[in-house]
Design an enzyme around this catalytic site. Structure first.
Site, PDB file in Angstrom:
ATOM      1  N   GLY A   1       0.835  -1.204   0.000  1.00 32.87           N
ATOM      2  CA  GLY A   1       0.000   0.000   0.000  1.00 32.87           C
ATOM      3  C   GLY A   1       0.863   1.245   0.000  1.00 32.87           C
ATOM      4  O   GLY A   1       1.826   1.331   0.751  1.00 32.87           O
TER       5      GLY A   1
ATOM      6  N   ARG B   1       1.249  -5.290  -5.724  1.00 33.76           N
ATOM      7  CA  ARG B   1       1.158  -6.469  -4.854  1.00 33.76           C
ATOM      8  C   ARG B   1       1.510  -7.644  -5.763  1.00 33.76           C
ATOM      9  O   ARG B   1       0.785  -7.936  -6.711  1.00 33.76           O
ATOM     10  CB  ARG B   1      -0.237  -6.608  -4.261  1.00 33.76           C
ATOM     11  CG  ARG B   1      -0.652  -5.318  -3.543  1.00 33.76           C
ATOM     12  CD  ARG B   1      -1.492  -5.582  -2.332  1.00 33.76           C
ATOM     13  NE  ARG B   1      -2.097  -4.342  -1.864  1.00 33.76           N
ATOM     14  CZ  ARG B   1      -1.842  -3.774  -0.686  1.00 33.76           C
ATOM     15  NH1 ARG B   1      -1.011  -4.315   0.155  1.00 33.76           N
ATOM     16  NH2 ARG B   1      -2.443  -2.677  -0.327  1.00 33.76           N
TER      17      ARG B   1
ATOM     18  N   ASP C   1       4.302  -4.499   6.348  1.00 35.00           N
ATOM     19  CA  ASP C   1       4.765  -5.801   6.849  1.00 35.00           C
ATOM     20  C   ASP C   1       4.969  -6.824   5.734  1.00 35.00           C
ATOM     21  O   ASP C   1       5.920  -7.610   5.776  1.00 35.00           O
ATOM     22  CB  ASP C   1       3.848  -6.338   7.966  1.00 35.00           C
ATOM     23  CG  ASP C   1       2.406  -6.453   7.549  1.00 35.00           C
ATOM     24  OD1 ASP C   1       2.049  -5.969   6.459  1.00 35.00           O
ATOM     25  OD2 ASP C   1       1.623  -7.042   8.315  1.00 35.00           O
TER      26      ASP C   1
ATOM     27  N   ILE D   1       0.224   4.110   5.927  1.00 38.77           N
ATOM     28  CA  ILE D   1      -0.523   5.277   6.419  1.00 38.77           C
ATOM     29  C   ILE D   1      -1.138   5.075   7.792  1.00 38.77           C
ATOM     30  O   ILE D   1      -1.412   6.033   8.489  1.00 38.77           O
ATOM     31  CB  ILE D   1      -1.655   5.674   5.441  1.00 38.77           C
ATOM     32  CG1 ILE D   1      -2.541   4.467   5.132  1.00 38.77           C
ATOM     33  CG2 ILE D   1      -1.096   6.328   4.203  1.00 38.77           C
ATOM     34  CD1 ILE D   1      -3.947   4.858   4.878  1.00 38.77           C
ATOM     35  N   ASP D   2      -1.381   3.817   8.191  1.00 38.61           N
ATOM     36  CA  ASP D   2      -2.160   3.640   9.437  1.00 38.61           C
ATOM     37  C   ASP D   2      -1.284   3.316  10.650  1.00 38.61           C
ATOM     38  O   ASP D   2      -1.809   3.009  11.714  1.00 38.61           O
ATOM     39  CB  ASP D   2      -3.270   2.601   9.255  1.00 38.61           C
ATOM     40  CG  ASP D   2      -2.737   1.239   8.855  1.00 38.61           C
ATOM     41  OD1 ASP D   2      -1.519   1.121   8.628  1.00 38.61           O
ATOM     42  OD2 ASP D   2      -3.540   0.293   8.762  1.00 38.61           O
TER      43      ASP D   2
HETATM   44  P1  ADP Z   1       2.459  -4.042   2.693  1.00 35.85           P
HETATM   45  O1  ADP Z   1       3.932  -4.069   2.446  1.00 35.85           O
HETATM   46  O2  ADP Z   1       1.869  -2.673   2.592  1.00 35.85           O
HETATM   47  O3  ADP Z   1       2.086  -4.786   3.950  1.00 35.85           O
HETATM   48  P2  ADP Z   1       1.579  -6.362   1.120  1.00 35.85           P
HETATM   49  O4  ADP Z   1       1.224  -7.191   2.298  1.00 35.85           O
HETATM   50  O5  ADP Z   1       0.651  -6.388  -0.045  1.00 35.85           O
HETATM   51  O6  ADP Z   1       1.750  -4.817   1.484  1.00 35.85           O
HETATM   52  O7  ADP Z   1       3.037  -6.818   0.642  1.00 35.85           O
HETATM   53  C1  ADP Z   1       3.670  -6.186  -0.446  1.00 35.85           C
HETATM   54  C2  ADP Z   1       4.417  -7.199  -1.275  1.00 35.85           C
HETATM   55  O8  ADP Z   1       5.442  -7.822  -0.492  1.00 35.85           O
HETATM   56  C3  ADP Z   1       3.590  -8.370  -1.800  1.00 35.85           C
HETATM   57  O9  ADP Z   1       2.860  -8.059  -2.948  1.00 35.85           O
HETATM   58  C4  ADP Z   1       4.666  -9.404  -2.088  1.00 35.85           C
HETATM   59  O10 ADP Z   1       5.312  -9.128  -3.317  1.00 35.85           O
HETATM   60  C5  ADP Z   1       5.630  -9.174  -0.943  1.00 35.85           C
HETATM   61  N1  ADP Z   1       5.329 -10.138   0.138  1.00 35.85           N
HETATM   62  C6  ADP Z   1       4.280 -10.121   0.988  1.00 35.85           C
HETATM   63  N2  ADP Z   1       4.282 -11.203   1.809  1.00 35.85           N
HETATM   64  C7  ADP Z   1       5.376 -11.911   1.483  1.00 35.85           C
HETATM   65  C8  ADP Z   1       5.953 -13.141   1.941  1.00 35.85           C
HETATM   66  N3  ADP Z   1       5.381 -13.862   2.912  1.00 35.85           N
HETATM   67  N4  ADP Z   1       7.091 -13.568   1.358  1.00 35.85           N
HETATM   68  C9  ADP Z   1       7.659 -12.844   0.353  1.00 35.85           C
HETATM   69  N5  ADP Z   1       7.171 -11.704  -0.126  1.00 35.85           N
HETATM   70  C10 ADP Z   1       6.059 -11.228   0.409  1.00 35.85           C
END
Ligand code: ADP
Length: 362
Positions: free
Chosen positions: A14, A75, A106, A129-130
């Site tokens: 995000g 994503r 995360d 943002i949150d």
């Molecule tokens: P944020 O970073 O805002 O939490 P996401 O959870 O969508 O957003 O994670 C962003 C990107 O990080 C995902 O689209 C993926 O490419 C990568 N990612 C998320 N989870 C994992 C994981 N368990 N192992 C490897 N890459 C991951």
């Protein structure tokens, strides 16, 4: 000092205002240290599909004040697979990328730790943002998002006051209600409903009714998007919409519902976010060049520090009560105590603010 010739930088998950300021700081600090920088386009998918652009000092000119992320975000499910990781590694090899700074939340840090394990030193900078990363007091984008919500809620108050109405406002925050809570205090909300604190619906509606009877005209209720109820068909329904109906039915006050949704992600980053982005971005590069890896940059009592990513992700699951069997196995008793202390600190902070919000309402 680690001998990196070239690092990569990406924004993922995000988006958050201030991501551009972070990329600018990371790029300029690396260049200052004689390290080349490649911008990876569209988060981890850019690594898999070889979408990279060289960044020089001028490439990051004029973006410090821009919302969104000029490197774009994505994503990318493929990155979670071994095949995706192998493609990403091959790209790093082909383009001589020795290390990476990943700005995101995360999920992005899970990806960062995977890269580190596969031999590409990676450091994460928080951009959400949150403010939902338990390990850090602050995350880039949070202040701007709160100010955007505050501006909208102040406007709703004007019209509520004119018409003696209530407005339930749903704001972003899935597991973390800090936007609703802090803006609720700053906007003078009557009631705040967040995932971290049990909502005493009957008492809150009674307080709204009593405020009306004592002459209060405008009523604002802030609800985090992460609060749901289950309807008679077993479907999850956003609680804000349910609460709107209940307030109207039980108090007789005309009550509107507003969902601010993605508007909260946009806009020019605030001073607070530009500063945090710059401090965290610079720290990430410094640590990479010291030979460190698999870390997330955090703010702890106004100091910029770092924390092991797996430790940070585990603290986060602990706080959100999402720990799975075996999650704590890799940690010592001392580390687990440290995690509990971080959770307790956040819990105390949230409850302190929640009580304050109630104390200062009518
Ligand atoms: P944020 O970073 O805002 O939490 P996401 O959870 O969508 O957003 O994670 C962003 C990107 O990080 C995902 O689209 C993926 O490419 C990568 N990612 C998320 N989870 C994992 C994981 N368990 N192992 C490897 N890459 C991951």
């Amino acid at each position: 000092m680690a001998k990196f010739r070239r690092i990569g930088v990406l924004t993922s998950g995000g988006d958050a205002p201030g991501m551009n300021a972070a990329v600018r700081a990371i790029t300029r600090k690396a260049l200052e240290q004689g390290v080349e920088v490649m911008g990876i386009i569209g988060g981890y998918s850019g690594l898999i599909h070889e979408k990279l652009v060289p960044l020089d000092a001028g490439s990051v000119s004029n973006i410090v004040m821009q919302g969104g992320t000029f490197l774009y975000s994505d994503r990318c499910l493929e990155f979670k697979t071994e095949e995706g990781m192998q493609k990403a590694m091959a790209t790093c090899k082909k383009y001589n990328i020795d290390a990476i700074v990943a700005v995101g939340g995360d999920g992005t840090f899970r990806g960062a730790t995977d890269l580190s394990v596969h031999g590409i030193p990676t450091i994460g900078v928080t951009g959400t943002i949150d403010n939902d990363i338990t390990a850090t007091d602050y995350s880039v984008g949070f202040d701007t998002a709160m100010n955007t919500v505050l501006d909208a809620v102040d406007k709703l108050r004007d019209t509520c006051e004119s018409h003696a109405r209530c407005n339930v406002v749903e704001v972003m925050g899935r597991d973390c209600g800090q936007i609703a809570l802090l803006v609720g205090i700053a906007a003078g909300a009557m009631s705040v409903c967040i995932p971290e604190v049990e909502y005493d619906e009957a008492a809150e509606i009674a307080a709204i009714k009593a405020a009306k009877e004592s002459g209060k005209r405008s009523m604002l209720v802030l609800v985090s998007e992460g609060v749901f109820v289950t309807d008679e068909n077993g479907n999850k329904v956003p609680y804000g919409e349910v609460l709107r109906k209940k307030i109207e039915a039980e108090t007789g006050i005309e009550t509107k519902f507003a969902r601010l949704a993605h508007i909260v992600r946009g806009g020019s980053p605030s001073l607070r976010d530009r500063l945090a982005a710059t401090k965290m971005g610079v720290k990430a590069v410094e640590l990479l060049l010291e030979g460190k890896s698999d870390l997330v940059i955090i703010e702890d009592n106004s100091e910029i520090k770092s924390m092991n990513i797996r430790f940070a992700l585990t603290v986060d699951r602990m706080y959100k009560k999402k720990l799975k069997d075996g999650d704590l196995d890799a940690f010592t008793a001392e580390e687990i105590e440290e995690m509990k202390a971080i959770c307790a600190k956040r819990d105390a902070y949230i409850h302190h603010l929640y009580d304050m919000a109630k104390a200062v309402r009518r």
